[in-house]
Design a protein around this motif. Sequence first.
Motif, mmCIF file in Angstrom:
data_model
loop_
_atom_site.group_PDB
_atom_site.id
_atom_site.type_symbol
_atom_site.label_atom_id
_atom_site.label_comp_id
_atom_site.label_asym_id
_atom_site.label_seq_id
_atom_site.Cartn_x
_atom_site.Cartn_y
_atom_site.Cartn_z
ATOM 1 N N VAL A 120 0.862 -1.178 0.000
ATOM 2 C CA VAL A 120 0.000 0.000 0.000
ATOM 3 C C VAL A 120 0.897 1.227 0.000
ATOM 4 C CG1 VAL A 120 -1.847 1.269 1.150
ATOM 5 C CG2 VAL A 120 -1.746 -1.233 1.347
ATOM 6 N N VAL A 121 0.768 2.074 -1.011
ATOM 7 C CA VAL A 121 1.551 3.305 -1.081
ATOM 8 C C VAL A 121 0.876 4.366 -0.213
ATOM 9 C CG1 VAL A 121 2.431 5.129 -2.600
ATOM 10 C CG2 VAL A 121 2.386 2.754 -3.392
ATOM 11 N N THR A 122 1.672 5.063 0.590
ATOM 12 C CA THR A 122 1.140 6.065 1.504
ATOM 13 C C THR A 122 1.861 7.401 1.306
ATOM 14 O OG1 THR A 122 2.668 5.295 3.228
ATOM 15 C CG2 THR A 122 0.427 4.380 3.232
ATOM 16 N N VAL A 123 1.348 8.431 1.961
ATOM 17 C CA VAL A 123 1.940 9.764 1.846
ATOM 18 C C VAL A 123 3.069 9.859 2.870
ATOM 19 C CG1 VAL A 123 1.507 12.240 1.825
ATOM 20 C CG2 VAL A 123 -0.299 10.655 1.133
ATOM 21 N N GLY A 124 4.208 9.284 2.524
ATOM 22 C CA GLY A 124 5.319 9.174 3.451
ATOM 23 C C GLY A 124 5.124 8.009 4.405
ATOM 24 N N GLY A 125 6.216 7.606 5.064
ATOM 25 C CA GLY A 125 6.121 6.488 5.997
ATOM 26 C C GLY A 125 5.258 6.785 7.210
ATOM 27 N N MET A 126 5.233 8.065 7.654
ATOM 28 C CA MET A 126 4.440 8.400 8.828
ATOM 29 C C MET A 126 2.950 8.206 8.584
ATOM 30 S SD MET A 126 6.052 8.864 11.532
ATOM 31 C CE MET A 126 4.454 9.110 12.278
ATOM 32 N N HIS A 127 2.499 8.416 7.360
ATOM 33 C CA HIS A 127 1.093 8.175 7.038
ATOM 34 C C HIS A 127 0.758 6.704 7.265
ATOM 35 C CE1 HIS A 127 -2.302 8.209 3.807
ATOM 36 N NE2 HIS A 127 -2.798 8.515 4.992
ATOM 37 N N ALA A 128 1.647 5.819 6.849
ATOM 38 C CA ALA A 128 1.433 4.380 7.050
ATOM 39 C C ALA A 128 1.381 4.040 8.537
ATOM 40 C CB ALA A 128 2.541 3.585 6.358
ATOM 41 N N ILE A 129 2.307 4.604 9.307
ATOM 42 C CA ILE A 129 2.342 4.319 10.746
ATOM 43 C C ILE A 129 1.081 4.835 11.425
ATOM 44 C CG2 ILE A 129 3.553 4.836 12.903
ATOM 45 C CD1 ILE A 129 6.164 4.880 11.264
ATOM 46 N N PHE A 130 0.647 6.037 11.049
ATOM 47 C CA PHE A 130 -0.554 6.595 11.664
ATOM 48 C C PHE A 130 -1.788 5.749 11.341
ATOM 49 C CE2 PHE A 130 -4.362 9.231 11.512
ATOM 50 C CZ PHE A 130 -4.388 9.693 12.820
ATOM 51 N N LEU A 131 -1.952 5.369 10.083
ATOM 52 C CA LEU A 131 -3.118 4.571 9.717
ATOM 53 C C LEU A 131 -3.107 3.221 10.428
ATOM 54 C CD1 LEU A 131 -3.462 5.246 5.878
ATOM 55 C CD2 LEU A 131 -4.720 6.314 7.766
ATOM 56 N N LEU A 132 -1.938 2.600 10.525
ATOM 57 C CA LEU A 132 -1.857 1.317 11.218
ATOM 58 C C LEU A 132 -2.217 1.481 12.688
ATOM 59 C CD1 LEU A 132 -1.093 -1.695 11.048
ATOM 60 C CD2 LEU A 132 1.253 -1.025 11.613
ATOM 61 N N ALA A 133 -1.698 2.533 13.323
ATOM 62 C CA ALA A 133 -2.025 2.779 14.729
ATOM 63 C C ALA A 133 -3.521 3.002 14.906
ATOM 64 C CB ALA A 133 -1.242 3.990 15.238
ATOM 65 N N TYR A 134 -4.104 3.766 14.005
ATOM 66 C CA TYR A 134 -5.536 4.049 14.077
ATOM 67 C C TYR A 134 -6.354 2.762 13.948
ATOM 68 C CZ TYR A 134 -10.101 5.970 12.816
ATOM 69 O OH TYR A 134 -11.443 6.258 12.764
ATOM 70 N N LEU A 135 -5.919 1.858 13.091
ATOM 71 C CA LEU A 135 -6.683 0.639 12.830
ATOM 72 C C LEU A 135 -6.563 -0.396 13.937
ATOM 73 C CD1 LEU A 135 -5.955 0.122 9.021
ATOM 74 C CD2 LEU A 135 -8.083 0.924 10.066
ATOM 75 N N VAL A 136 -5.401 -0.483 14.583
ATOM 76 C CA VAL A 136 -5.205 -1.606 15.511
ATOM 77 C C VAL A 136 -4.996 -1.182 16.961
ATOM 78 C CG1 VAL A 136 -4.201 -2.965 13.636
ATOM 79 C CG2 VAL A 136 -2.680 -1.808 15.233
ATOM 80 N N ALA A 137 -4.856 0.131 17.237
ATOM 81 C CA ALA A 137 -4.510 0.511 18.613
ATOM 82 C C ALA A 137 -5.249 1.731 19.120
ATOM 83 C CB ALA A 137 -3.001 0.762 18.707
ATOM 84 N N ASP A 138 -6.352 2.132 18.472
ATOM 85 C CA ASP A 138 -7.048 3.325 18.948
ATOM 86 C C ASP A 138 -7.854 3.014 20.208
ATOM 87 O OD1 ASP A 138 -8.954 1.750 17.500
ATOM 88 O OD2 ASP A 138 -10.292 3.496 17.485
ATOM 89 N N ASN A 139 -8.157 4.065 20.959
ATOM 90 C CA ASN A 139 -9.033 3.965 22.138
ATOM 91 C C ASN A 139 -8.586 2.891 23.129
ATOM 92 O OD1 ASN A 139 -10.806 6.017 21.264
ATOM 93 N ND2 ASN A 139 -11.865 4.569 19.927
ATOM 94 N N GLY A 140 -7.333 2.969 23.521
ATOM 95 C CA GLY A 140 -6.844 2.075 24.567
ATOM 96 C C GLY A 140 -6.169 0.825 24.082
ATOM 97 N N GLY A 141 -6.051 0.632 22.768
ATOM 98 C CA GLY A 141 -5.316 -0.521 22.268
ATOM 99 C C GLY A 141 -3.864 -0.456 22.725
ATOM 100 N N GLN A 142 -3.301 -1.597 23.018
ATOM 101 C CA GLN A 142 -1.972 -1.626 23.620
ATOM 102 C C GLN A 142 -0.873 -1.665 22.560
ATOM 103 O OE1 GLN A 142 0.150 -4.958 26.107
ATOM 104 N NE2 GLN A 142 -1.385 -3.964 27.399
ATOM 105 N N VAL A 143 0.058 -0.720 22.675
ATOM 106 C CA VAL A 143 1.212 -0.638 21.788
ATOM 107 C C VAL A 143 2.470 -0.793 22.624
ATOM 108 C CG1 VAL A 143 2.549 0.823 20.216
ATOM 109 C CG2 VAL A 143 0.054 0.875 20.151
#
Length: 370
Positions: free
Chosen positions: A71-94
């Motif tokens: 998946v091509v993203t707008v820089g690497g940080m876009h990929a990291i943010f989307l992944l965090a949003y999908l799997v760790a939002d609202n108390g998800g453990q990182v």
Amino acid sequence: MATFPHNEILSLTAVQPTHELGESYGPDLRLADLLTPELADLELGYGSASGDLRLRTAIADRHGVRPDQVVVTVGGMHAIFLLAYLVADNGGQVVTTAPLFPLARNCYDTVGADVRVIPVSFDDGYRLTVDDVRAQLTPETGLVSLATPQNPSGVAIPAATLRQIADVMSDVCPEAYLMVDETYRTAAYGDDPIADTAVHLGPKVVSVASLSKCHGAAGLRIGWLISTDEDLVDRMVTAKFNTVVTSAPVTEALAVRVFEQEDEILGVRRRWLADALASTEEWVRANGELVEWVRPDAGALCCVRLKPEVPLDRFKAAAVELSVRMADGDWFGDESRVFRLGFGFLSPAELKAALEALTAALDKAVHASD
């Protein structure tokens, strides 16, 4: 109100000082290096939500995966943010490390993740162990976020260690993803081998990278996420579409040109970085009574620490006076006497002048009261 934490690393986008040692990448490519007559015919419409097929194919070929796993993203940080949003939002453990590139940590805090931190230190050479990771894992862990080589240290995590971490995760938190930020993976020195991508360590291992650091094309804002998990790829494409719709077809086309010239681009940069690393190593040796460092494994960056003989405040003031900028360790969650020194951005002559100015700042700090 949701917000992103402020970090002084933002200052790197401000006015450039005379001696720039704060940046973490090599010299910039120029648009003329990539332009071809065919690009003039490019239609300026929407692109593909997953990314231009030619670009995804180029990325896939270099990682031994299929284009539909990229998946091509707008820089690497876009990929990291989307992944965090999908799997760790609202108390998800990182689970992640400190020090850490601050924008990555800000992502996890902003989505409301429960962040468990593994400290890695200058004194231990920023080395991460399997036991360090195991101690922070729980059955609720949704994401383990690691970088190799690390930012700010340039220290790499051995492939065997990553493999063991993936194995431990499969026992403790089998649904969790291991995200490996490989942004500096191909920024090797001279004839050093390039480390293999981590994406083949298991179906829950995700690779993130970009063209910003190793290729000198940060202005294209092209990054990517690679996963062999079909469901995650589908969710990432949907998340990307709902945030930016597509990447810019113009920069995707230019990114294809970067990959067409990659061997030449990286070959030149390998020699450039090796020479710059040698100059930095010599500077550390010459100033060994006042500074120490952790030698990086790859990348255009390293961590240097002031010895106790150097008054920190006076050194920082002297550096500002001499127009030398470094990246403070505080930005990354490191100790205050550590700073990230970027040795790959400047030309050899400019790097020599910057290191001489840094020596002058050390001397001024130590002898200010004489």
